[in-house]
Design a protein around this motif. Structure first.
Motif, PDB file in Angstrom:
ATOM      1  N   ARG A  65       0.764  -1.355   0.003  1.00  0.00           N
ATOM      2  CA  ARG A  65       0.041   0.115  -0.028  1.00  0.00           C
ATOM      3  C   ARG A  65       0.817   1.286  -0.044  1.00  0.00           C
ATOM      4  N   ASN A  66       2.058   1.232   0.681  1.00  0.00           N
ATOM      5  CA  ASN A  66       2.751   2.454   0.584  1.00  0.00           C
ATOM      6  C   ASN A  66       3.646   2.700  -0.940  1.00  0.00           C
ATOM      7  N   GLN A  67       3.436   1.460  -1.636  1.00  0.00           N
ATOM      8  CA  GLN A  67       4.210   1.572  -2.883  1.00  0.00           C
ATOM      9  C   GLN A  67       3.125   2.187  -3.912  1.00  0.00           C
ATOM     10  N   GLN A  68       1.980   1.828  -3.723  1.00  0.00           N
ATOM     11  CA  GLN A  68       0.999   2.147  -4.739  1.00  0.00           C
ATOM     12  C   GLN A  68      -0.411   2.592  -4.179  1.00  0.00           C
ATOM     13  N   PRO A  69      -1.102   3.188  -4.829  1.00  0.00           N
ATOM     14  CA  PRO A  69      -2.496   3.618  -4.202  1.00  0.00           C
ATOM     15  C   PRO A  69      -3.616   2.234  -3.990  1.00  0.00           C
ATOM     16  N   GLY A  70      -4.058   2.220  -2.797  1.00  0.00           N
ATOM     17  CA  GLY A  70      -5.006   1.126  -2.491  1.00  0.00           C
ATOM     18  C   GLY A  70      -6.378   1.225  -3.290  1.00  0.00           C
ATOM     19  N   LYS A  71      -6.742   0.059  -3.449  1.00  0.00           N
ATOM     20  CA  LYS A  71      -8.300   0.139  -4.025  1.00  0.00           C
ATOM     21  C   LYS A  71      -9.285   0.185  -2.871  1.00  0.00           C
ATOM     22  N   THR A  72     -10.378   1.024  -2.977  1.00  0.00           N
ATOM     23  CA  THR A  72     -11.436   0.898  -2.094  1.00  0.00           C
ATOM     24  C   THR A  72     -12.544  -0.168  -2.529  1.00  0.00           C
ATOM     25  N   SER A  73     -12.644  -0.622  -3.680  1.00  0.00           N
ATOM     26  CA  SER A  73     -13.398  -1.689  -3.872  1.00  0.00           C
ATOM     27  C   SER A  73     -12.850  -2.298  -5.255  1.00  0.00           C
ATOM     28  N   TRP A  74     -13.183  -3.619  -5.542  1.00  0.00           N
ATOM     29  CA  TRP A  74     -12.755  -4.338  -6.817  1.00  0.00           C
ATOM     30  C   TRP A  74     -13.984  -5.466  -6.939  1.00  0.00           C
ATOM     31  N   GLU A  75     -14.009  -5.611  -8.196  1.00  0.00           N
ATOM     32  CA  GLU A  75     -15.015  -6.627  -8.824  1.00  0.00           C
ATOM     33  C   GLU A  75     -14.375  -7.904  -9.134  1.00  0.00           C
ATOM     34  N   ILE A  76     -15.055  -9.006  -8.449  1.00  0.00           N
ATOM     35  CA  ILE A  76     -14.624 -10.529  -8.796  1.00  0.00           C
ATOM     36  C   ILE A  76     -15.577 -10.927  -9.765  1.00  0.00           C
ATOM     37  N   LYS A  77     -14.990 -11.294 -10.878  1.00  0.00           N
ATOM     38  CA  LYS A  77     -15.877 -12.046 -11.728  1.00  0.00           C
ATOM     39  C   LYS A  77     -16.217 -13.501 -11.598  1.00  0.00           C
ATOM     40  N   VAL A  78     -17.420 -13.846 -11.592  1.00  0.00           N
ATOM     41  CA  VAL A  78     -17.924 -15.319 -11.230  1.00  0.00           C
ATOM     42  C   VAL A  78     -18.337 -15.876 -12.600  1.00  0.00           C
ATOM     43  N   PRO A  79     -17.605 -17.174 -12.876  1.00  0.00           N
ATOM     44  CA  PRO A  79     -18.192 -17.475 -14.231  1.00  0.00           C
ATOM     45  C   PRO A  79     -19.660 -18.271 -13.913  1.00  0.00           C
ATOM     46  N   ALA A  80     -20.402 -18.406 -15.222  1.00  0.00           N
ATOM     47  CA  ALA A  80     -21.809 -18.978 -14.997  1.00  0.00           C
ATOM     48  C   ALA A  80     -21.430 -20.308 -14.591  1.00  0.00           C
ATOM     49  N   ARG A  81     -22.095 -20.918 -13.696  1.00  0.00           N
ATOM     50  CA  ARG A  81     -22.030 -22.583 -13.514  1.00  0.00           C
ATOM     51  C   ARG A  81     -23.751 -22.905 -13.220  1.00  0.00           C
ATOM     52  N   PRO A  82     -24.405 -22.927 -14.329  1.00  0.00           N
ATOM     53  CA  PRO A  82     -25.858 -23.247 -14.028  1.00  0.00           C
ATOM     54  C   PRO A  82     -26.243 -24.703 -13.651  1.00  0.00           C
ATOM     55  N   PHE A  83     -27.132 -24.809 -12.751  1.00  0.00           N
ATOM     56  CA  PHE A  83     -27.553 -26.117 -12.091  1.00  0.00           C
ATOM     57  C   PHE A  83     -29.018 -26.305 -12.005  1.00  0.00           C
ATOM     58  N   MET A  84     -29.869 -25.133 -12.129  1.00  0.00           N
ATOM     59  CA  MET A  84     -31.317 -25.357 -12.017  1.00  0.00           C
ATOM     60  C   MET A  84     -31.884 -25.346 -13.474  1.00  0.00           C
ATOM     61  N   GLU A  85     -32.810 -25.993 -13.607  1.00  0.00           N
ATOM     62  CA  GLU A  85     -33.661 -25.987 -14.882  1.00  0.00           C
ATOM     63  C   GLU A  85     -34.753 -26.827 -14.885  1.00  0.00           C
ATOM     64  N   ILE A  86     -35.820 -26.520 -15.619  1.00  0.00           N
ATOM     65  CA  ILE A  86     -37.166 -27.423 -15.461  1.00  0.00           C
ATOM     66  C   ILE A  86     -36.987 -28.049 -16.889  1.00  0.00           C
ATOM     67  N   ASN A  87     -37.284 -29.567 -16.493  1.00  0.00           N
ATOM     68  CA  ASN A  87     -37.133 -30.441 -17.705  1.00  0.00           C
ATOM     69  C   ASN A  87     -38.538 -30.284 -18.375  1.00  0.00           C
ATOM     70  N   LYS A  88     -38.769 -29.550 -19.543  1.00  0.00           N
ATOM     71  CA  LYS A  88     -39.897 -29.257 -20.198  1.00  0.00           C
ATOM     72  C   LYS A  88     -40.531 -30.637 -20.604  1.00  0.00           C
ATOM     73  N   GLN A  89     -40.049 -31.713 -20.974  1.00  0.00           N
ATOM     74  CA  GLN A  89     -40.637 -32.931 -21.495  1.00  0.00           C
ATOM     75  C   GLN A  89     -41.063 -33.784 -20.182  1.00  0.00           C
TER      76      GLN A  89
END
Length: 220
Positions: free
Chosen positions: A182-206
């Protein structure tokens, strides 16, 4: 939370037939559909794949299964018009929604500190450093001095850190390394974490159509 309306997958003719069923039979039909959806969801979580069998994106680090506990708190409910499946625990529901659709998560310093304090409460301070701490130490460039005559710096491995440092020692070292950064570079106040889609819920139409046909053919 999944909310399901039978009308969304039915033809006009089937909708008319559905409207003729008594409320109790419509509720029974939706209950059967949502129970099957819960069963299929738990299977997808167990197999670590989407409902169509496509494997989820793997973790960036480690081999531990993703979302392995979500299936335990999942329940279904049905009325004569609507079926739902979800979690009573609000945090579990938010986690499920985030991974189902791959939504980014915004982190702040306050949120990170809160999670860190919870982790400390659950871990023995005098016990060995965790694997997570060891990985962070390596990422921040932690090194040790070795050699009797000729001193040299060496970046220790995860196993060495866990064996030779306690949880508390690793925590204090991490604080110092982070402060140096932090002393070497400006610190972030917030950051975004990317979460890849992991689908697991679905209605089986058949499965819905099959259940509907069975209900229409039921006597009474």
């Amino acid at each position: 939370m999944i909310t399901f309306d039978l009308k969304g997958v039915l033809s006009v003719a089937d909708r008319l037939k559905l409207a003729m069923l008594p409320p109790a039979r419509r509720r029974r039909l939706l209950d059967k559909v949502m129970r099957q959806a819960v069963k299929d969801t738990r299977q997808a979580l167990k197999m670590q794949s989407a409902p169509d069998g496509t494997p989820w994106p793997k973790r960036k680090k480690g081999r531990k299964k993703m979302l392995s506990r979500l299936g335990k708190g999942l329940n279904s409910h049905a009325t004569p018009d609507v079926g739902t499946a979800g979690w009573k625990n609000k945090m579990a529901g938010q986690t499920a929604f985030k991974h189902q659709y791959g939504l980014p998560e915004l982190y702040t310093k306050a949120k990170a500190r809160k999670r860190s304090s919870k982790a400390k409460e659950a871990v023995d301070q005098s016990g060995p450093a965790t694997r997570h701490q060891a990985r962070l130490l390596r990422q921040l460039g932690y090194s040790i001095t070795e050699g009797k005559r000729v001193k040299r710096l060496r970046k220790p491995g995860i196993a060495w850190i866990q064996k030779n440092m306690s949880f508390e020692q690793a925590g204090q070292t991490l604080k110092m390394l982070i402060a140096e950064r932090r002393n070497q570079q400006p610190g972030k106040t917030s950051w975004e974490i990317k979460v890849p889609a992991r689908p697991f819920m679905e209605i089986n139409k058949q499965a819905v159509l099959d259940a509907l046909a069975a209900e229409f053919n039921r006597r009474g």
